[in-house]
Design a protein around this motif. Structure first.
Motif, mmCIF file in Angstrom:
data_model
loop_
_atom_site.group_PDB
_atom_site.id
_atom_site.type_symbol
_atom_site.label_atom_id
_atom_site.label_comp_id
_atom_site.label_asym_id
_atom_site.label_seq_id
_atom_site.Cartn_x
_atom_site.Cartn_y
_atom_site.Cartn_z
ATOM 1 N N THR A 9 0.899 -1.118 -0.173
ATOM 2 C CA THR A 9 -0.090 -0.069 0.042
ATOM 3 C C THR A 9 0.900 1.158 -0.038
ATOM 4 O O THR A 9 1.723 1.618 0.726
ATOM 5 C CB THR A 9 -0.979 0.030 1.118
ATOM 6 N N MET A 10 0.691 1.992 -0.974
ATOM 7 C CA MET A 10 1.571 3.215 -1.205
ATOM 8 C C MET A 10 0.769 4.301 -0.571
ATOM 9 O O MET A 10 -0.452 4.781 -1.143
ATOM 10 C CB MET A 10 1.704 3.373 -2.652
ATOM 11 N N ALA A 11 1.381 4.927 0.435
ATOM 12 C CA ALA A 11 0.844 6.294 0.991
ATOM 13 C C ALA A 11 1.133 7.298 0.616
ATOM 14 O O ALA A 11 2.388 7.600 1.127
ATOM 15 C CB ALA A 11 0.582 5.800 2.323
ATOM 16 N N CYS A 12 0.764 8.160 -0.035
ATOM 17 C CA CYS A 12 1.336 9.408 -0.893
ATOM 18 C C CYS A 12 0.726 10.747 -0.857
ATOM 19 O O CYS A 12 -0.585 10.565 -0.912
ATOM 20 C CB CYS A 12 1.748 8.857 -2.221
ATOM 21 N N ARG A 13 1.188 11.594 -0.652
ATOM 22 C CA ARG A 13 0.531 12.914 -0.735
ATOM 23 C C ARG A 13 -0.188 13.307 -1.982
ATOM 24 O O ARG A 13 -1.163 13.860 -2.325
ATOM 25 C CB ARG A 13 1.535 14.291 -0.442
ATOM 26 N N SER A 14 0.423 12.860 -3.141
ATOM 27 C CA SER A 14 0.125 13.146 -4.544
ATOM 28 C C SER A 14 -0.137 11.596 -5.195
ATOM 29 O O SER A 14 0.458 10.771 -5.490
ATOM 30 C CB SER A 14 1.408 13.782 -5.330
ATOM 31 N N THR A 15 -1.586 11.427 -5.136
ATOM 32 C CA THR A 15 -1.857 10.246 -5.700
ATOM 33 C C THR A 15 -1.808 10.118 -7.155
ATOM 34 O O THR A 15 -1.835 9.048 -7.500
ATOM 35 C CB THR A 15 -3.669 10.090 -5.180
ATOM 36 N N ASP A 16 -1.619 11.442 -7.935
ATOM 37 C CA ASP A 16 -1.357 11.079 -9.245
ATOM 38 C C ASP A 16 -0.011 10.689 -9.442
ATOM 39 O O ASP A 16 0.299 9.746 -10.299
ATOM 40 C CB ASP A 16 -1.684 12.399 -9.959
ATOM 41 N N LYS A 17 1.292 11.164 -8.784
ATOM 42 C CA LYS A 17 2.307 10.584 -8.798
ATOM 43 C C LYS A 17 2.466 9.233 -8.386
ATOM 44 O O LYS A 17 3.060 8.369 -8.896
ATOM 45 C CB LYS A 17 3.181 11.274 -8.048
ATOM 46 N N ALA A 18 1.665 8.895 -7.265
ATOM 47 C CA ALA A 18 1.636 7.641 -7.005
ATOM 48 C C ALA A 18 1.210 6.696 -7.868
ATOM 49 O O ALA A 18 1.489 5.376 -8.004
ATOM 50 C CB ALA A 18 0.682 7.497 -5.351
ATOM 51 N N GLN A 19 0.130 6.986 -8.574
ATOM 52 C CA GLN A 19 -0.823 6.276 -9.729
ATOM 53 C C GLN A 19 0.318 5.933 -10.896
ATOM 54 O O GLN A 19 0.406 4.676 -11.292
ATOM 55 C CB GLN A 19 -1.916 6.824 -10.289
ATOM 56 N N ALA A 20 1.152 7.002 -11.127
ATOM 57 C CA ALA A 20 2.466 6.811 -12.240
ATOM 58 C C ALA A 20 3.459 5.790 -11.615
ATOM 59 O O ALA A 20 3.905 4.887 -12.538
ATOM 60 C CB ALA A 20 2.742 8.139 -12.553
ATOM 61 N N ALA A 21 3.616 5.892 -10.450
ATOM 62 C CA ALA A 21 4.530 4.914 -9.811
ATOM 63 C C ALA A 21 4.050 3.488 -9.721
ATOM 64 O O ALA A 21 4.706 2.358 -10.028
ATOM 65 C CB ALA A 21 4.942 5.505 -8.331
#
Length: 306
Positions: free
Chosen positions: A37-49
């Protein structure tokens, strides 16, 4: 490069997993069979990752959750989501952070940005998730410190740097507090007979976007330390090498409570991941407990009654 053992059946929550060390840690854990589970401030950047990871490991189990460690309401919201989603949690990796903004900036809760994002946010998240972690068979909390903690101290007279702001000293203080948090949690776990392991890591000098992202905050001025780093005169590693200590701390089958991992070399800046000595700056007999108590009083969050 540290080889991650099979992690099938284990769920990892990694903060700041959309770039740098967090993304590399997520990538290699997913490849080792973990549910990530990737917990990130930018969900757009998380989606790319996430899409990048899935291209490499198509059957990987990788999900995204929103988390802004500079906003304690966001931290509470994520903890509520993890506690209620029924998936359990085996390992929390406190990876995310901000480094040396040239100006004193504040979190949404009014704390100095590095103290709030690098320490208070992970402190609250860890404590809120402990009940869920303790339900697992072999739970673990891995917290990222920094080589900057080596020469750091806790400025008890001005924790929030209101009187005279030093970006580098504030960063070092926040990462020393992370090391102290990991050590105190390890001590508590042993005293209470928990199965929980608390480990700590530092990546030496790993060049990621952490340095440039912090320097880009505020007016755009850079600090002297950032300018030195940009000269490429210091020995450094890339994220693939630099993620080794974090991955080892999170997965090493031989890990013990309070183990500190980093690059094994004379400078501690580069090298293969290994257990390393805890910095002298963290060895005061009551220092870790004092910093923990301060954080609990500040945030209103403390150890669960389990």
């Amino acid at each position: 490069m540290y080889a991650v053992s099979n992690q099938s059946g284990r769920r990892f929550l990694i903060t700041g997993a959309n770039s740098g060390l967090g993304k590399e840690t997520a990538r290699r854990l997913a490849a080792a069979g973990a549910s990530v589970t990737m917990a990130c401030r930018s969900t757009d950047k998380a989606q790319a990752a996430r899409e990048e990871i899935l291209r490499e490991t198509p059957d990987a189990d990788v999900t995204i959750e929103a988390l802004d460690l500079s906003d304690l309401a966001s931290v509470h919201a994520l903890a509520d989501e993890i506690r209620s989603d029924g998936k359990g949690l085996d390992v929390l990796v406190n990876n995310a952070g901000v480094m040396t903004p040239p100006e004193r900036m504040l979190t949404k809760d009014g704390h100095e940005l590095q103290w709030g994002s690098n320490f208070l946010g992970p402190f609250v998240l860890t404590n809120l998730l402990l009940p869920t972690l303790l339900e697992g068979r072999a739970p673990r909390v891995t917290t990222m410190s920094s080589i900057a903690a080596h020469a750091a101290s806790i400025n008890f007279a001005d924790l929030e740097w209101e009187k005279k702001y030093s970006s580098w000293r504030a960063y070092g203080q926040s990462k020393l507090a992370d090391l102290l948090m990991g050590l105190h949690l390890a001590r508590v776990s042993q005293e209470r007979g928990w199965r929980l392991l608390s480990t700590i890591a530092h990546p030496g000098y790993t060049k990621t976007n952490l340095q440039s992202a912090g320097a880009a905050l505020g007016s755009g001025r850079t600090t002297m330390m950032t300018r030195i780093m940009d000269l490429d005169v210091l020995p450094s590693m890339d994220a693939v090498q630099g993620a080794g200590p974090e991955l080892m701390a999170a997965t090493d089958p031989a890990a013990r409570n309070g183990t500190f991992y980093g690059p094994k070399s004379r400078t501690g800046m580069t090298g293969e991941a290994a257990e390393v000595p805890v910095y002298r700056s963290a060895k005061g007999p009551t220092l870790a407990a004092s910093v923990w108590a301060l954080a609990a009083a500040t945030t209103g969050v403390d150890l669960p009654r389990v």
